[in-house]
Design a protein around this motif. Structure first.
Motif, PDB file in Angstrom:
ATOM      1  N   ALA A  28       0.840  -1.197  -0.206  1.00  0.00           N
ATOM      2  CA  ALA A  28       0.092   0.064   0.029  1.00  0.00           C
ATOM      3  C   ALA A  28       0.831   1.279   0.017  1.00  0.00           C
ATOM      4  CB  ALA A  28      -0.954   0.042   1.269  1.00  0.00           C
ATOM      5  N   PHE A  29       1.778   1.369   0.714  1.00  0.00           N
ATOM      6  CA  PHE A  29       2.827   2.420   0.904  1.00  0.00           C
ATOM      7  C   PHE A  29       3.436   2.652  -0.305  1.00  0.00           C
ATOM      8  CE2 PHE A  29       3.438   2.197   5.888  1.00  0.00           C
ATOM      9  CZ  PHE A  29       2.161   2.293   6.031  1.00  0.00           C
ATOM     10  N   VAL A  30       4.101   1.676  -0.963  1.00  0.00           N
ATOM     11  CA  VAL A  30       4.662   1.697  -2.181  1.00  0.00           C
ATOM     12  C   VAL A  30       3.940   2.269  -3.352  1.00  0.00           C
ATOM     13  CG1 VAL A  30       6.116   0.729  -3.850  1.00  0.00           C
ATOM     14  CG2 VAL A  30       6.513   0.397  -1.562  1.00  0.00           C
ATOM     15  N   ALA A  31       2.654   1.762  -3.434  1.00  0.00           N
ATOM     16  CA  ALA A  31       1.563   1.955  -4.332  1.00  0.00           C
ATOM     17  C   ALA A  31       1.511   3.484  -4.309  1.00  0.00           C
ATOM     18  CB  ALA A  31       0.282   1.239  -4.361  1.00  0.00           C
ATOM     19  N   ASP A  32       1.143   3.958  -3.086  1.00  0.00           N
ATOM     20  CA  ASP A  32       0.780   5.268  -3.021  1.00  0.00           C
ATOM     21  C   ASP A  32       2.055   6.572  -3.421  1.00  0.00           C
ATOM     22  OD1 ASP A  32      -1.854   4.848  -2.244  1.00  0.00           O
ATOM     23  OD2 ASP A  32      -1.237   4.791  -0.012  1.00  0.00           O
ATOM     24  N   LEU A  33       3.059   5.793  -2.857  1.00  0.00           N
ATOM     25  CA  LEU A  33       4.405   6.592  -3.130  1.00  0.00           C
ATOM     26  C   LEU A  33       4.819   6.696  -4.750  1.00  0.00           C
ATOM     27  CD1 LEU A  33       6.598   6.028  -0.230  1.00  0.00           C
ATOM     28  CD2 LEU A  33       5.867   8.297  -0.889  1.00  0.00           C
ATOM     29  N   GLN A  34       4.524   5.512  -5.414  1.00  0.00           N
ATOM     30  CA  GLN A  34       4.515   5.731  -6.869  1.00  0.00           C
ATOM     31  C   GLN A  34       3.632   6.577  -7.778  1.00  0.00           C
ATOM     32  OE1 GLN A  34       4.616   1.538  -7.443  1.00  0.00           O
ATOM     33  NE2 GLN A  34       6.848   1.305  -8.004  1.00  0.00           N
ATOM     34  N   ALA A  35       2.517   6.556  -7.209  1.00  0.00           N
ATOM     35  CA  ALA A  35       1.368   7.361  -7.722  1.00  0.00           C
ATOM     36  C   ALA A  35       1.718   8.784  -7.596  1.00  0.00           C
ATOM     37  CB  ALA A  35       0.204   7.099  -6.983  1.00  0.00           C
TER      38      ALA A  35
END
Length: 183
Positions: A28-35
């Motif tokens: 979740a954290f990585v998906a949000d940071l990539q976005a």
């Protein structure tokens, strides 16, 4: 010159805190940071547990985001790149616990070894100051280190636009997750 933005993999630290469920948080954290990175800079976010690989491949400014800050405001990423583009050598966003959540580097030869442990950050910054490195500081922010940080994260997300950290918001589930974890 191409900008490179890295998301520092914090899965090992999150596993220590959250146990087997850490994979949910990491994804979740990585998906949000990539976005966030793609929305703000248009550059590609690379997920890695080592900075050395990316620093050797980078020709332009390098921005490193801590992988446990899915709630990072867009303005921090924009400000970091603006400062680097205007001649600042190092841009750092310090955390409430002494480490950093964002580190921007204009020229990698200037900084030496990048500190990953909070105790080393102040000494590293002092050494850079002594060598005349131009450093800019972003406002203090927080990382998700402890289960109790989920409450702070939930409150922070309520004050941010809906588009911020959608994966993390879904995982928090309106506060049910914090209660489940006893935070």
């Amino acid at each position: 010159m191409q900008r490179v933005t890295l998301i520092l993999d914090r899965s090992a630290a999150l596993r220590e805190t959250f146990g087997p469920e850490a994979n949910w948080w990491v994804h979740a954290f990585v998906a949000d940071l990539q976005a966030l990175v793609l929305r703000v800079t248009g550059s590609t976010a690379y997920v890695t547990s080592t900075i050395q690989i990316a620093t050797e491949a980078s020709e332009g400014p390098l921005l490193i985001l801590s992988g446990d800050t899915p709630h990072l405001p867009e303005s921090r990423v924009r400000d970091a790149y603006t400062l680097l583009d205007s001649g600042t050598d190092v841009v750092i966003g310090l955390c409430d616990r002494g480490s950093w959540y964002l580190l921007g580097i204009r020229h990698l030869s200037v900084v030496g070894t990048i500190p990953l442990v909070s105790e080393e950050v102040r000494l590293w910054l002092s050494g850079l100051h002594r060598h005349g490195v131009r450093i800019a500081y972003l406002p203090l922010w927080f990382r998700i280190v402890y289960v109790s940080d989920l409450v702070t994260l939930s409150v922070a997300l309520r004050t941010m636009p809906e588009g911020y950290a959608p994966s993390t918001r879904r995982l928090l589930g309106g506060g049910a997750r914090e209660r489940e974890w006893g935070a």
